[in-house]
Design a protein around this motif. Structure first.
Motif, short mmCIF file in Angstrom:
data_model
loop_
_atom_site.label_atom_id
_atom_site.label_comp_id
_atom_site.label_asym_id
_atom_site.label_seq_id
_atom_site.Cartn_x
_atom_site.Cartn_y
_atom_site.Cartn_z
N ASP A 143 15.73 63.49 1.80
CA ASP A 143 15.19 64.52 0.92
C ASP A 143 13.66 64.47 0.95
N THR A 144 13.05 65.64 0.85
CA THR A 144 11.58 65.73 0.81
C THR A 144 11.20 66.61 -0.38
N PRO A 145 11.24 66.06 -1.59
CA PRO A 145 10.98 66.87 -2.78
C PRO A 145 9.57 67.44 -2.84
N ASP A 146 8.63 66.81 -2.14
CA ASP A 146 7.28 67.36 -2.02
C ASP A 146 6.69 66.84 -0.71
N PRO A 147 5.55 67.34 -0.28
CA PRO A 147 5.01 66.96 1.03
C PRO A 147 4.67 65.49 1.20
N HIS A 148 4.64 64.75 0.10
CA HIS A 148 4.21 63.35 0.20
C HIS A 148 5.28 62.38 -0.33
N THR A 149 6.52 62.83 -0.40
CA THR A 149 7.61 61.98 -0.87
C THR A 149 8.81 62.12 0.07
N VAL A 150 9.35 60.99 0.46
CA VAL A 150 10.55 60.95 1.30
C VAL A 150 11.59 60.09 0.59
N VAL A 151 12.79 60.63 0.39
CA VAL A 151 13.89 59.89 -0.22
C VAL A 151 14.99 59.74 0.83
N ILE A 152 15.26 58.50 1.22
CA ILE A 152 16.32 58.23 2.19
C ILE A 152 17.58 57.86 1.42
N ARG A 153 18.63 58.66 1.63
CA ARG A 153 19.90 58.44 0.92
C ARG A 153 20.91 57.79 1.86
N LEU A 154 21.65 56.83 1.32
CA LEU A 154 22.52 55.99 2.13
C LEU A 154 23.96 56.05 1.66
N SER A 155 24.89 55.93 2.59
CA SER A 155 26.31 55.87 2.24
C SER A 155 26.67 54.52 1.65
N SER A 156 25.94 53.49 2.04
CA SER A 156 26.10 52.14 1.51
C SER A 156 24.77 51.43 1.66
N PRO A 157 24.54 50.36 0.92
CA PRO A 157 23.23 49.72 0.99
C PRO A 157 22.86 49.30 2.41
N ARG A 473 26.52 46.87 5.61
CA ARG A 473 26.75 47.58 4.35
C ARG A 473 26.66 46.68 3.13
N GLU A 474 26.72 45.37 3.35
CA GLU A 474 26.87 44.43 2.24
C GLU A 474 25.55 44.18 1.52
N ALA A 475 25.53 44.46 0.21
CA ALA A 475 24.31 44.26 -0.58
C ALA A 475 24.23 42.86 -1.17
N ASP A 476 25.37 42.21 -1.34
CA ASP A 476 25.38 40.85 -1.90
C ASP A 476 24.85 39.88 -0.86
N VAL A 477 23.79 39.17 -1.18
CA VAL A 477 23.10 38.32 -0.21
C VAL A 477 24.01 37.22 0.32
N ALA A 478 24.73 36.53 -0.55
CA ALA A 478 25.59 35.43 -0.12
C ALA A 478 26.73 35.92 0.78
N LYS A 479 27.34 37.04 0.41
CA LYS A 479 28.43 37.58 1.22
C LYS A 479 27.91 38.04 2.58
N ARG A 480 26.72 38.62 2.58
CA ARG A 480 26.15 39.09 3.85
C ARG A 480 25.85 37.92 4.78
N LYS A 481 25.29 36.85 4.23
CA LYS A 481 25.01 35.67 5.03
C LYS A 481 26.28 35.09 5.64
N ALA A 482 27.36 35.11 4.86
CA ALA A 482 28.64 34.58 5.36
C ALA A 482 29.16 35.43 6.51
N LEU A 483 29.02 36.75 6.40
CA LEU A 483 29.45 37.64 7.49
C LEU A 483 28.64 37.40 8.75
N ILE A 484 27.34 37.25 8.59
CA ILE A 484 26.48 37.05 9.76
C ILE A 484 26.73 35.68 10.39
#
Length: 536
Positions: A143-157, A473-484
């Motif tokens: 989204d670009t609500p004005d010339p100097h703002t960008v909003v990136i929208r995500l399906s998951s974190p 997609r994982e926002a939980d730090v501990a869970k993400r580290k385990a996956l990696i």
């Protein structure tokens, strides 16, 4: 390599020659000198002059002075403002807002706006960039609500997103120049129009690229330099001589042979910087073409992993600049590195036993297999030395290696378009987050014919794909580290890519070259804050 050369090189490190954060702090207090042209050695010559859809280092070293990203990174690899002045992420991690710098103009006089960011993200980074397919996979809208703002929208974190929006990973292109045209063949790729501190003036093929000062740069009073000239000097010895003679001021990306660093010990005349490439987290590797019948068997890949002595490779070829790699995530990426993976210590008996088990028994001449090893003969670093080392190593277990050196275009075509290779060697960047720099090498969706630095091995593992995508997609730090950690274990068992040495990139410069701010991504610094001290 002679022992005395190795001792001289290691002495460089012990006497504290490398440029430190303290040295930058002293420089920050100095009065910048205006004027002068900085001469920089880059090798090999770039194939184009934008990094928006390709990550080759030599391209980024030039393009980053003309085109910019939203941020750059400090020595701790934390983002600092560039074209974005600030940013914030919602608590659920599903939207990140960037506030853009105002009164920024493209070099042709058009205003830089949020529309440029939106276009480049959706049409270039997300579709064409080798890292971007993973980095921006979760982006559903911009989204670009004005010339100097960008909003990136995500399906998951996407917790890695802020690690990849600098000029190397997310270089912004002018929408009005690219929209509605083929991005890959746009003439602006060779004559870029940017927002950066320097304006493109000429590219004399086989000689140099010349940039001139942008008088309308958004950073007040910068740049200090009148211009930058990138000189293409294909011979490594000639680059060394040019730096000694004062014909160049900076040699980037280890383009000065490590064995020659002892010639730049005089701190009154030269400086060595070991931090410029910190952001890249580069690993030197050999990659298998798993479509070849013998390399489709992981026992053969594992055997070759045991046959190469990483410690000897580090000492003999890299002169101690780095450390042995233990897996796909380098130890410098401390948040995600796992030492708890399968290791392949140097063991010729294990290598031979695995080859026997795979049916590759030695013939009367002692040879089991004949293969090719491709390397970039046009590269700035002398790739023939590690190629020869690997050839000699594999010969000890009966694998005969034919070396094939091509120019950069030929090398990339063989590996990523034609898959006409058995082994290749390269230095590939892993970046501060594995979703960005590691996933691309193993993800089935990143098997893209003709796209450099993607999954050129052809390796596909649906279980690993699911784990990597879940980590993205994982926002939980501990869970993400385990996956990696889990994905590192799988990769080290299958070894489609054999990681050998965690590299240290070395920048050598004359002491006249000054720069206010130390950067973890300094190989791609804009040089807006750089100057040349006047000669005594």
């Amino acid at each position: 390599m002679h022992r005395r050369d190795f001792l001289a090189t290691t002495t460089l490190l012990s006497i504290g020659l490398p440029l430190s954060a303290e040295a930058f702090a002293q420089t920050a207090a100095e009065t910048a000198v205006r004027g002068g042209v900085l001469n920089v050695a880059v090798s090999p010559e770039p194939t184009l002059l934008t990094s928006a859809f390709i990550t080759t280092m030599n391209i980024g070293q030039v393009s980053s002075k003309v085109l910019e990203g939203l941020v750059s990174y400090d020595l701790n690899l934390q983002p600092v403002p560039a074209l974005a002045t600030s940013w914030n992420t919602t608590p659920d991690g599903l939207a990140t807002t960037f506030h853009l710098r105002k009164a920024v103009r493209w070099h042709d006089g058009k205003d830089f706006t949020a529309a440029d960011v939106k276009y480049t993200l959706l049409e270039v980074w997300k579709k064409l960039h080798p890292f971007g397919r993973a980095a921006f996979a979760n982006v559903t809208a911009v989204d670009t609500p004005d010339p100097h703002t960008v909003v990136i929208r995500l399906s998951s974190p996407a917790p890695y997103l802020l690690n990849y929006i600098n000029t190397y990973g997310a270089q912004i292109l002018p929408r009005h120049i690219y929209e509605g045209k083929d991005v890959l063949s746009n003439p602006a790729n060779n004559a870029p129009i940017g927002t950066g501190p320097f304006v493109f003036k000429e590219w004399v093929k086989g000689s140099h690229v010349r940039l001139e000062r942008n008088p309308n740069y958004w950073q007040k009073d910068q740049p200090y330099l009148d211009g930058v000239v990138f000189k293409f000097i294909p011979d490594a010895a000639a680059r060394t001589v040019a730096l000694e003679a004062g014909e160049i001021d900076v040699a980037l990306g280890s383009s000065i042979p490590l064995s020659n660093l002892n010639r730049f010990r005089d701190k009154q005349r030269y400086a060595i910087n070991l931090d410029d490439g910190r952001y890249l987290a580069t690993i030197f590797l050999t990659q298998f073409n798993v479509h070849k019948p013998y390399f489709g068997d992981k026992r053969v890949r594992q055997a070759l992993a045991y046959a190469i002595d990483r410690n000897a490779l580090l000492k003999v070829v890299f002169l101690g600049y780095g450390k042995p790699a233990t897996g796909p995530v380098p130890s410098s990426v401390v948040n995600y590195y796992s030492p708890d993976t399968r290791r392949y210590p140097y063991d010729l008996k294990k290598a031979a036993a695995l080859l026997d088990e795979a049916g590759l028994k030695p013939g009367k001449d002692g040879k089991r297999l004949k293969i090719t090893l491709d390397y970039d003969g046009g590269g700035g670093v002398n790739a023939s030395r590690p190629a020869e080392f690997i050839k000699q190593s594999l010969a000890r277990v009966g694998v005969e290696v034919e070396l094939r050196a091509g120019d950069t275009a030929t090398y990339l075509r063989r590996v990523f378009t034609d898959q006409d290779y058995d082994l290749m060697i390269s230095s590939l960047h892993r970046l501060p987050d594995p979703t960005l720099g590691v996933q691309r090498l193993f993800w089935t969706k990143n098997i893209i014919k003709g796209a450099p630095w993607t999954n050129g091995s052809g390796y596909s593992n649906p279980q690993l794909d699911q784990i990597m995508e879940a980590a993205g997609r994982e926002a939980d730090v501990a869970k993400r580290k385990a996956l990696i950690k889990s994905w590192q274990q799988i990769v080290q068992e299958d070894v489609p890519v054999l990681d050998l040495v965690e590299q240290t990139w070395v920048t050598v410069s004359t002491a006249r070259f000054r720069k206010r701010t130390a950067q973890g991504d300094g190989l791609f610094a804009s040089y807006a804050d750089a100057w040349l001290q006047r000669r005594a």
